[in-house]
Design an enzyme around this catalytic site. Structure first.
Site, PDB file in Angstrom:
ATOM      1  N   PHE A  80      -1.598   8.062   4.682  1.00 41.31           N
ATOM      2  CA  PHE A  80      -2.375   8.618   5.805  1.00 41.31           C
ATOM      3  C   PHE A  80      -3.648   9.333   5.333  1.00 41.31           C
ATOM      4  O   PHE A  80      -3.970  10.437   5.771  1.00 41.31           O
ATOM      5  CB  PHE A  80      -1.547   9.618   6.629  1.00 41.31           C
TER       6      PHE A  80
ATOM      7  N   ASN B  36       0.826  -1.203   0.000  1.00 39.11           N
ATOM      8  CA  ASN B  36       0.000   0.000   0.000  1.00 39.11           C
ATOM      9  C   ASN B  36       0.856   1.246   0.000  1.00 39.11           C
ATOM     10  O   ASN B  36       1.963   1.273   0.536  1.00 39.11           O
ATOM     11  CB  ASN B  36      -0.961  -0.004   1.202  1.00 39.11           C
TER      12      ASN B  36
ATOM     13  N   ASN C 297       6.001  -1.717  11.219  1.00 37.49           N
ATOM     14  CA  ASN C 297       5.190  -1.190  10.123  1.00 37.49           C
ATOM     15  C   ASN C 297       5.516  -1.991   8.848  1.00 37.49           C
ATOM     16  O   ASN C 297       6.217  -3.002   8.917  1.00 37.49           O
ATOM     17  CB  ASN C 297       5.503   0.306   9.942  1.00 37.49           C
TER      18      ASN C 297
ATOM     19  N   SER D  16       5.727   5.008   8.704  1.00 40.36           N
ATOM     20  CA  SER D  16       5.084   4.696   7.436  1.00 40.36           C
ATOM     21  C   SER D  16       5.993   5.133   6.293  1.00 40.36           C
ATOM     22  O   SER D  16       6.547   6.229   6.332  1.00 40.36           O
ATOM     23  CB  SER D  16       3.747   5.432   7.326  1.00 40.36           C
TER      24      SER D  16
ATOM     25  N   ASN E  55       4.997   5.967   3.442  1.00 37.86           N
ATOM     26  CA  ASN E  55       4.182   6.644   2.432  1.00 37.86           C
ATOM     27  C   ASN E  55       3.994   8.139   2.614  1.00 37.86           C
ATOM     28  O   ASN E  55       3.276   8.763   1.855  1.00 37.86           O
ATOM     29  CB  ASN E  55       2.817   5.953   2.348  1.00 37.86           C
ATOM     30  N   THR E  56       4.600   8.714   3.642  1.00 40.76           N
ATOM     31  CA  THR E  56       4.612  10.168   3.796  1.00 40.76           C
ATOM     32  C   THR E  56       6.062  10.595   3.617  1.00 40.76           C
ATOM     33  O   THR E  56       6.924  10.156   4.389  1.00 40.76           O
ATOM     34  CB  THR E  56       4.087  10.578   5.191  1.00 40.76           C
TER      35      THR E  56
ATOM     36  N   LYS F 115       5.864   3.297  16.993  1.00 33.98           N
ATOM     37  CA  LYS F 115       5.842   2.197  16.009  1.00 33.98           C
ATOM     38  C   LYS F 115       7.055   2.320  15.100  1.00 33.98           C
ATOM     39  O   LYS F 115       7.290   3.382  14.513  1.00 33.98           O
ATOM     40  CB  LYS F 115       4.552   2.263  15.189  1.00 33.98           C
TER      41      LYS F 115
HETATM   42  C1  LIG Z   1      -3.663  -0.879   3.591  1.00 40.34           C
HETATM   43  C2  LIG Z   1      -2.823  -0.686   4.813  1.00 40.34           C
HETATM   44  C3  LIG Z   1      -2.884   0.534   5.480  1.00 40.34           C
HETATM   45  C4  LIG Z   1      -2.110   0.724   6.622  1.00 40.34           C
HETATM   46  N1  LIG Z   1      -2.200   1.920   7.276  1.00 40.34           N
HETATM   47  C5  LIG Z   1      -1.506   2.097   8.417  1.00 40.34           C
HETATM   48  C6  LIG Z   1      -1.637   3.287   9.160  1.00 40.34           C
HETATM   49  O1  LIG Z   1      -2.410   4.186   8.814  1.00 40.34           O
HETATM   50  N2  LIG Z   1      -0.884   3.430  10.287  1.00 40.34           N
HETATM   51  C7  LIG Z   1      -0.033   2.449  10.734  1.00 40.34           C
HETATM   52  O2  LIG Z   1       0.607   2.602  11.779  1.00 40.34           O
HETATM   53  N3  LIG Z   1       0.091   1.291  10.049  1.00 40.34           N
HETATM   54  C8  LIG Z   1      -0.613   1.094   8.916  1.00 40.34           C
HETATM   55  N4  LIG Z   1      -0.493  -0.077   8.236  1.00 40.34           N
HETATM   56  C9  LIG Z   1       0.474  -1.092   8.726  1.00 40.34           C
HETATM   57  C10 LIG Z   1      -0.173  -2.132   9.617  1.00 40.34           C
HETATM   58  O3  LIG Z   1      -0.671  -1.568  10.812  1.00 40.34           O
HETATM   59  C11 LIG Z   1       0.863  -3.231   9.983  1.00 40.34           C
HETATM   60  O4  LIG Z   1       1.915  -2.631  10.720  1.00 40.34           O
HETATM   61  C12 LIG Z   1       1.435  -3.896   8.749  1.00 40.34           C
HETATM   62  O5  LIG Z   1       0.427  -4.122   7.794  1.00 40.34           O
HETATM   63  C13 LIG Z   1       2.093  -5.231   9.100  1.00 40.34           C
HETATM   64  O6  LIG Z   1       1.156  -6.141   9.613  1.00 40.34           O
HETATM   65  P1  LIG Z   1       0.524  -7.343   8.724  1.00 40.34           P
HETATM   66  O7  LIG Z   1       1.675  -8.030   8.056  1.00 40.34           O
HETATM   67  O8  LIG Z   1      -0.235  -8.170   9.679  1.00 40.34           O
HETATM   68  O9  LIG Z   1      -0.356  -6.684   7.720  1.00 40.34           O
HETATM   69  C14 LIG Z   1      -1.245  -0.309   7.091  1.00 40.34           C
HETATM   70  C15 LIG Z   1      -1.200  -1.527   6.413  1.00 40.34           C
HETATM   71  C16 LIG Z   1      -1.978  -1.732   5.294  1.00 40.34           C
HETATM   72  C17 LIG Z   1      -1.911  -3.061   4.587  1.00 40.34           C
END
Ligand SMILES: Cc1cc2nc3c(=O)[nH]c(=O)nc-3n(C[C@H](O)[C@H](O)[C@H](O)COP(=O)(O)O)c2cc1C
Length: 353
Positions: A124, A120, A250, A185, A187-188, A221
């Site tokens: 934010f 992704n 993350n 993240s 993405n910022t 995080k």
């Molecule tokens: C579509 C998407 C959006 C996410 N948005 C955020 C976010 O806004 N803030 C954040 O701290 N992590 C965000 N994450 C990261 C997740 O909280 C997590 O740290 C990451 O996906 C790893 O866990 P997983 O392998 O179980 O997915 C996002 C992940 C995905 C897939």
């Protein structure tokens, strides 16, 4: 009993049907549709009881069990009523920024179905602090733990970022159980630079001032792309400013797959290494919790983390691919293991591994 029957039905029939339809849609459209359905279902579902043996205390909070939902799925806190019905013992909403923002251009969410992974570059996108606070105030948490994940607006320059985090802490602390400083993240633009010593110190300092007035568990995080020196410096700051914990990790960058951050099975090894290093660093300070997230997709992955010394785990991608069934599987296997060993508390179970 009735709840169990409904839950089994969702696991065995409804979720696979829903997923079949949703996976035909573009990933973000499917995500929005899922959240809308959750929002509509929210008020009508009952609490799913959790095995009382799963309880654990962490950061001064009482968790009903070790499994929670990671940030990013319910960015705007619109589905708390539904998510807390599932056997998540804690739900983290956000990332919330002070002002609403649209995020990066679409498409920005991609699936790797065979690898149970996502990529992704959302950036934010969220409705902003005012709206999200109202959503939280209007939700029923069913006595589950609620975390709020905080981020800075894209337009806020890095040297002013501390202000965004301080404003957000002050606003949300009275209305949730714990807060997370998210600077990891991908993405910022430039956000991860704030994981470096000086940027993070400014943020911790500003938030600590607000924390004196309303004390809540506070975590940071981290990214799986940080080296050991960078991770150690975060640990030192966490100790210096008396934060309650670290969330690892993350998403990770994999430029060969494209822009953004990768989550799910493709992330597991990298995130696991980061968690292993951090658990070692935090060995002498058990009051600082390490919440594991990143690539967990089975009970065996959870066992591996518990054996390493961790306790609380968050899921995101595996929940998308497997639905509520993964929660049910983990609960059932954990309950069976505890019964087999005649163990009556989660901490005793973890220590026995
Ligand atoms: C579509 C998407 C959006 C996410 N948005 C955020 C976010 O806004 N803030 C954040 O701290 N992590 C965000 N994450 C990261 C997740 O909280 C997590 O740290 C990451 O996906 C790893 O866990 P997983 O392998 O179980 O997915 C996002 C992940 C995905 C897939």
């Amino acid at each position: 009993m009735i709840e169990e029957k409904i839950f089994n039905k969702i696991n065995s029939k409804l979720y696979p049907m829903f997923k079949n339809l949703a996976f035909k849609l573009n990933a973000e459209t499917a995500h929005e549709l899922t959240l809308k359905s959750m929002h509509l279902l929210g008020p009508w579902v009952n609490n799913t009881p959790t095995d009382p043996r799963f309880k654990l205390e962490a950061m001064g909070l009482s968790f009903k069990g070790p499994i929670g939902l990671a940030a990013g799925l319910d960015k705007n806190a619109t589905a708390i009523n539904f998510l807390t019905y599932l056997p998540f013992s804690f739900v983290e909403v956000g990332t919330v920024t002070p002002l609403p923002q649209g995020g990066n251009p679409k498409p920005r969410l991609f699936r790797y179905i065979d690898e149970e992974s996502l990529r992704n570059c959302m950036g934010f996108n969220n409705a902003g602090a005012e709206t999200i606070l109202k959503n939280i105030q209007n939700s029923d948490r069913r006595e589950k733990i609620l975390g709020v994940n905080l981020g800075k607006n894209k337009i806020t320059p890095n040297d002013q970022a501390f202000n965004d985090y301080a404003i957000l802490y002050e606003k949300f602390a009275p209305h949730c159980d714990y807060l997370v400083i998210n600077v990891s993240s991908p993405n910022t633009p430039g956000l991860r630079d704030l994981l470096q010593d000086e940027g993070l110190r400014d943020i911790f300092k500003a938030v600590t001032e607000k924390r004196k007035k309303c004390h809540r568990p506070l975590l940071v995080k981290v990214s799986p792309d940080m080296n050991q020196q960078e991770l150690s410096s975060v640990v030192n700051l966490v100790k210096e400013y008396e934060l309650s914990g670290i969330i690892a990790t993350n998403t990770t960058i994999m430029p060969e797959r494209g822009a953004g951050g990768v989550s799910g099975k493709l992330l597991f090894e990298k995130a696991r290494n980061t968690r292993m290093f951090l658990l070692e660093q935090l060995k002498e300070t058990p009051a600082i919790e390490l919440i594991g997230v990143g690539g967990f997709s089975s009970y065996e992955d959870c066992l591996d983390f518990w054996k390493m010394g961790g306790r609380l785990i968050q899921l995101y991608s595996a929940f998308v691919f497997q639905g509520p069934k993964i929660l049910h599987d983990i609960e059932k296997k954990l309950a069976d293991d505890m019964t087999k060993r005649n163990i009556s508390s989660f901490d005793e179970f973890r220590d026995s591994l």
